[in-house]
Design an enzyme around this catalytic site. Structure first.
Site, PDB file in Angstrom:
ATOM      1  N   PHE A 146      14.901 -45.302 -26.277  1.00 34.59           N
ATOM      2  CA  PHE A 146      13.905 -46.185 -26.631  1.00 34.59           C
ATOM      3  C   PHE A 146      14.472 -47.456 -27.059  1.00 34.59           C
ATOM      4  O   PHE A 146      13.275 -48.498 -26.907  1.00 34.59           O
ATOM      5  CB  PHE A 146      13.365 -45.311 -27.958  1.00 34.59           C
ATOM      6  CG  PHE A 146      12.650 -44.254 -27.855  1.00 34.59           C
ATOM      7  CD1 PHE A 146      11.403 -43.958 -27.430  1.00 34.59           C
ATOM      8  CD2 PHE A 146      13.389 -43.069 -28.145  1.00 34.59           C
ATOM      9  CE1 PHE A 146      10.958 -42.580 -27.266  1.00 34.59           C
ATOM     10  CE2 PHE A 146      12.992 -41.936 -28.123  1.00 34.59           C
ATOM     11  CZ  PHE A 146      11.800 -41.487 -27.538  1.00 34.59           C
ATOM     12  N   ALA A 174      14.973 -51.132 -27.769  1.00 34.00           N
ATOM     13  CA  ALA A 174      14.177 -52.235 -27.245  1.00 34.00           C
ATOM     14  C   ALA A 174      13.663 -53.504 -28.088  1.00 34.00           C
ATOM     15  O   ALA A 174      13.505 -53.100 -29.013  1.00 34.00           O
ATOM     16  CB  ALA A 174      13.354 -51.971 -26.076  1.00 34.00           C
ATOM     17  N   SER A 190      10.096 -54.886 -28.322  1.00 34.51           N
ATOM     18  CA  SER A 190       8.951 -54.427 -27.863  1.00 34.51           C
ATOM     19  C   SER A 190       7.529 -55.295 -27.792  1.00 34.51           C
ATOM     20  O   SER A 190       6.503 -54.872 -27.622  1.00 34.51           O
ATOM     21  CB  SER A 190       8.916 -52.830 -28.500  1.00 34.51           C
ATOM     22  OG  SER A 190       8.323 -53.136 -29.651  1.00 34.51           O
ATOM     23  N   THR A 213       7.558 -48.890 -19.721  1.00 36.31           N
ATOM     24  CA  THR A 213       6.122 -49.109 -20.035  1.00 36.31           C
ATOM     25  C   THR A 213       5.411 -49.325 -18.648  1.00 36.31           C
ATOM     26  O   THR A 213       5.744 -49.509 -17.727  1.00 36.31           O
ATOM     27  CB  THR A 213       6.205 -50.307 -20.981  1.00 36.31           C
ATOM     28  OG1 THR A 213       4.979 -51.045 -20.909  1.00 36.31           O
ATOM     29  CG2 THR A 213       7.116 -51.546 -20.273  1.00 36.31           C
ATOM     30  N   ASP A 214       4.053 -49.288 -19.122  1.00 37.56           N
ATOM     31  CA  ASP A 214       2.905 -49.462 -17.766  1.00 37.56           C
ATOM     32  C   ASP A 214       2.975 -51.074 -17.733  1.00 37.56           C
ATOM     33  O   ASP A 214       2.614 -51.348 -16.659  1.00 37.56           O
ATOM     34  CB  ASP A 214       1.681 -48.941 -18.163  1.00 37.56           C
ATOM     35  CG  ASP A 214       0.922 -49.440 -19.506  1.00 37.56           C
ATOM     36  OD1 ASP A 214       1.584 -50.364 -20.149  1.00 37.56           O
ATOM     37  OD2 ASP A 214      -0.184 -49.031 -19.652  1.00 37.56           O
ATOM     38  N   GLU A 215       3.582 -51.820 -18.454  1.00 38.49           N
ATOM     39  CA  GLU A 215       3.238 -53.178 -18.289  1.00 38.49           C
ATOM     40  C   GLU A 215       4.207 -53.865 -17.322  1.00 38.49           C
ATOM     41  O   GLU A 215       3.953 -54.807 -16.732  1.00 38.49           O
ATOM     42  CB  GLU A 215       3.705 -53.950 -19.665  1.00 38.49           C
ATOM     43  CG  GLU A 215       2.736 -53.736 -20.763  1.00 38.49           C
ATOM     44  CD  GLU A 215       2.869 -54.677 -21.953  1.00 38.49           C
ATOM     45  OE1 GLU A 215       3.307 -55.841 -21.991  1.00 38.49           O
ATOM     46  OE2 GLU A 215       2.439 -54.232 -22.955  1.00 38.49           O
ATOM     47  N   TYR A 225       8.676 -59.937 -21.939  1.00 38.05           N
ATOM     48  CA  TYR A 225       9.048 -58.566 -22.357  1.00 38.05           C
ATOM     49  C   TYR A 225       8.645 -57.654 -21.161  1.00 38.05           C
ATOM     50  O   TYR A 225       9.729 -56.929 -20.811  1.00 38.05           O
ATOM     51  CB  TYR A 225       7.966 -58.049 -23.629  1.00 38.05           C
ATOM     52  CG  TYR A 225       7.639 -56.534 -23.577  1.00 38.05           C
ATOM     53  CD1 TYR A 225       8.750 -55.607 -24.199  1.00 38.05           C
ATOM     54  CD2 TYR A 225       6.680 -55.731 -23.146  1.00 38.05           C
ATOM     55  CE1 TYR A 225       8.768 -54.405 -24.186  1.00 38.05           C
ATOM     56  CE2 TYR A 225       6.500 -54.544 -23.201  1.00 38.05           C
ATOM     57  CZ  TYR A 225       7.681 -53.661 -23.662  1.00 38.05           C
ATOM     58  OH  TYR A 225       7.570 -52.213 -23.789  1.00 38.05           O
ATOM     59  N   LYS A 282      11.747 -55.307 -19.428  1.00 42.58           N
ATOM     60  CA  LYS A 282      11.622 -53.895 -19.168  1.00 42.58           C
ATOM     61  C   LYS A 282      11.779 -53.425 -17.759  1.00 42.58           C
ATOM     62  O   LYS A 282      12.271 -52.489 -17.207  1.00 42.58           O
ATOM     63  CB  LYS A 282      10.423 -53.260 -19.607  1.00 42.58           C
ATOM     64  CG  LYS A 282      10.196 -53.323 -21.112  1.00 42.58           C
ATOM     65  CD  LYS A 282      11.195 -52.538 -21.978  1.00 42.58           C
ATOM     66  CE  LYS A 282      11.060 -50.776 -21.688  1.00 42.58           C
ATOM     67  NZ  LYS A 282      11.939 -50.144 -22.486  1.00 42.58           N
ATOM     68  N   PRO A 309      -8.115 -61.159 -36.261  1.00 43.20           N
ATOM     69  CA  PRO A 309      -7.763 -62.101 -35.082  1.00 43.20           C
ATOM     70  C   PRO A 309      -7.771 -61.399 -33.810  1.00 43.20           C
ATOM     71  O   PRO A 309      -6.781 -61.071 -33.216  1.00 43.20           O
ATOM     72  CB  PRO A 309      -6.701 -62.743 -35.519  1.00 43.20           C
ATOM     73  CG  PRO A 309      -5.655 -61.570 -36.132  1.00 43.20           C
ATOM     74  CD  PRO A 309      -6.627 -60.857 -36.764  1.00 43.20           C
ATOM     75  N   TYR A 334      -7.655 -61.533 -29.912  1.00 43.26           N
ATOM     76  CA  TYR A 334      -7.439 -62.616 -28.782  1.00 43.26           C
ATOM     77  C   TYR A 334      -8.429 -62.866 -27.851  1.00 43.26           C
ATOM     78  O   TYR A 334      -8.948 -61.915 -27.202  1.00 43.26           O
ATOM     79  CB  TYR A 334      -5.924 -62.217 -28.103  1.00 43.26           C
ATOM     80  CG  TYR A 334      -4.836 -62.332 -29.066  1.00 43.26           C
ATOM     81  CD1 TYR A 334      -4.807 -62.960 -29.982  1.00 43.26           C
ATOM     82  CD2 TYR A 334      -3.730 -61.659 -28.284  1.00 43.26           C
ATOM     83  CE1 TYR A 334      -3.498 -62.738 -30.850  1.00 43.26           C
ATOM     84  CE2 TYR A 334      -2.640 -61.498 -29.031  1.00 43.26           C
ATOM     85  CZ  TYR A 334      -2.356 -61.919 -30.483  1.00 43.26           C
ATOM     86  OH  TYR A 334      -1.430 -62.119 -31.109  1.00 43.26           O
ATOM     87  N   PRO A 356      -0.768 -66.318 -24.158  1.00 40.06           N
ATOM     88  CA  PRO A 356      -0.627 -66.870 -22.626  1.00 40.06           C
ATOM     89  C   PRO A 356      -0.379 -65.690 -21.980  1.00 40.06           C
ATOM     90  O   PRO A 356       0.574 -64.901 -22.029  1.00 40.06           O
ATOM     91  CB  PRO A 356       0.748 -67.659 -22.973  1.00 40.06           C
ATOM     92  CG  PRO A 356       0.702 -68.164 -24.512  1.00 40.06           C
ATOM     93  CD  PRO A 356       0.074 -66.772 -25.084  1.00 40.06           C
ATOM     94  N   GLY A 357      -0.779 -65.751 -20.519  1.00 42.02           N
ATOM     95  CA  GLY A 357      -0.390 -64.831 -19.591  1.00 42.02           C
ATOM     96  C   GLY A 357      -0.879 -63.406 -19.983  1.00 42.02           C
ATOM     97  O   GLY A 357      -0.294 -62.449 -19.235  1.00 42.02           O
ATOM     98  N   HIS A 358      -2.017 -63.437 -20.690  1.00 45.99           N
ATOM     99  CA  HIS A 358      -2.764 -62.209 -21.241  1.00 45.99           C
ATOM    100  C   HIS A 358      -2.931 -61.184 -20.257  1.00 45.99           C
ATOM    101  O   HIS A 358      -4.062 -61.472 -19.371  1.00 45.99           O
ATOM    102  CB  HIS A 358      -3.580 -62.546 -22.216  1.00 45.99           C
ATOM    103  CG  HIS A 358      -4.070 -61.241 -23.284  1.00 45.99           C
ATOM    104  ND1 HIS A 358      -4.970 -61.481 -24.130  1.00 45.99           N
ATOM    105  CD2 HIS A 358      -3.789 -59.982 -23.097  1.00 45.99           C
ATOM    106  CE1 HIS A 358      -5.219 -60.321 -24.614  1.00 45.99           C
ATOM    107  NE2 HIS A 358      -4.312 -59.419 -24.113  1.00 45.99           N
TER     108      HIS A 358
END
Ligand code: NAD
Ligand code: DAU
Length: 361
Positions: free
Chosen positions: A84, A86, A88, A137-139, A163, A167, A218, A220, A296-298
């Site tokens: 695990f 990392a 993150s 991760t799915d990212e 990130y 990964k 907040p 985004y 940024p880059g969301h």
């Protein structure tokens, strides 16, 4: 689960998902050697319930350090590794990508090397049973449009944040150690987790605590980014299933079949906090929501197709989003001491760095 008991080397087992996993594995009868550097995200208090349990050994160590990792393998002789450890948090990776390259890429490489050396010297039967399970991760798959099919195990990689890129790099290294050296690795790619012990830099615990205290919430961009939420206990049971029954060289996507826009998640939190802790001075928590400049880059949308793990290994999520959120909000409301202990000076500095300019606009 009635499968065989194991001696598991867990990395990052003092973090959010790692500590939930360690508690679940020890309760199920496994022995755990828990290696964690205790960065800002690691917290031994998460493991308080098994502090004196001989089935759990804690080692403070850095996965980037080959000598100490080599020693852990030699001294504790694990049957399996669940990795695990990392960096993150996506927002931190935007401000300081170097830390992500070090731990997620260099650290995974170092751990793979040490695992390979140890595994190659095991007796035949132990070699066959050994597993290296890499928690990803799915990212790594990038961002989906509203009508796109969910991410499957064959979706091409297209990471968009430092990130996610770090990964993705670690996933590729893990894959290469299977194809090149035969190391029996398995990778899981999971969607967004939530539940007890999550560090309050991430969306759900941040919003719960701000709502409780009447602070601004907040959100985004336009709040319409979509994530697929999975209760952490279900992710841990998926990992234990993969460890017992998954096939070396395979990857398994893990998700909650629970896509929600961020604004919907924040509304659910506001309503739960209003119900559990009404406060006339604060009023309705939804009024605290503030749309702030975007990440940024969301990535717009993540969704996981978890049919492979269901079909081949019989795992499915068991906790609905409504039940998981009720448990999670209740946990944060009832654990104010844990919350205060993690909100140190370093945490306050992070909140200033990430939100001061956003909320001033
Ligand atoms: P976390 O940030 O809460 O915990 C990370 C842990 O790793 C901490 O305890 C930290 O001290 C430890 N660590 C960091 N650098 C280390 C190093 N060099 N050596 C040893 N330990 C180190 O993370 P998390 O949310 O629990 O995520 C755990 C894993 O699951 C990560 O690999 C992450 O990519 C993956 N993941 C997370 C999610 C999620 O929604 N949180 C979803 C899918 C996959
Ligand atoms: O998809 C799995 C990933 O989920 C994991 O790999 C990561 O480790 C984990 O942190 C998580 O990444 P996200 O970026 O999706 O999670 P986060 O909680 O940071 O943000 C969730 C969504 O909420 C995202 O669209 C950004 C938004 N957000 C987040 C914060 C912190 C806000 O709108 N406001 C905020 O203050």
């Amino acid at each position: 689960m009635t499968d065989r008991k194991q001696r598991i080397l867990v990395t990052g087992g003092a973090g959010f998902i790692g500590s939930n996993f360690v508690l679940q594995a020890v309760a199920a009868g496994d022995a755990v050697i828990n290696v964690d550097l205790l960065t800002y995200a690691g917290n031994r208090a998460n493991l308080g319930a098994i502090e004196d349990n001989p089935a759990h050994v804690f080692v403070q160590g850095d996965i980037c350090d080959p000598e100490s990792m080599g020693r852990v393998f030699r001294e504790h002789r694990p049957d399996a590794v669940v990795h695990f450890a990392a960096e993150s948090h996506v927002d931190r990776s935007i401000l300081d990508p170097g830390a992500f390259i070090r731990t997620n890429v260099q650290g995974t490489y170092t751990l793979l090397e040490q695992a390979k050396g140890y595994w190659s010297r095991l007796a035949e039967e132990e070699r066959r049973g050994f597993r290296f399970l890499h928690v990803s991760t799915d990212e790594v798959y990038g961002s989906l449009g509203p009508e796109d099919a969910a991410f499957s195990e064959t979706t091409p990689y297209a990471p968009n944040s430092p990130y996610a890129a770090s990964k993705a790099a670690s996933d590729h290294l893990v894959r290469a150690y299977f194809h090149t050296y035969g190391l029996p690795v398995i990778t899981t790619n999971c969607s967004n987790n939530y539940g007890p012990f999550q560090f309050p830099e991430k969306l759900i615990p941040l919003m719960v605590l701000n709502a409780l205290e009447g602070k601004r919430l907040p959100v985004y961009g336009d709040g319409q980014n979509v994530r697929d939420w999975l209760y952490v206990g279900d992710h841990c049971s998926a990992i234990r299933t993969v460890l017992q029954r998954g096939l070396p060289g395979e990857t398994y996507n893990v998700g909650g079949n629970s896509e929600k826009a961020n604004l919907e998640v924040v509304h659910a939190i506001c309503d739960l906090v209003d119900g559990l802790r009404p406060d006339a001075r604060i009023g309705e928590r939804r009024r605290l929501i503030e749309f702030v400049p975007d990440r940024p880059g969301h990535d717009r949308r993540y969704a996981i197709d978890a049919r492979k793990i269901a079909r081949e290994l019989g795992w499915r999520p068991s906790i609905t989003f409504e039940e998981g959120m009720r448990r999670t909000v209740t946990w944060y409301l009832e654990n104010s001491e844990w919350v205060e202990n993690v909100r140190t000076g370093a945490y306050r500095e992070w909140i200033r760095q990430n939100y001061e300019a956003r909320l001033a606009q």
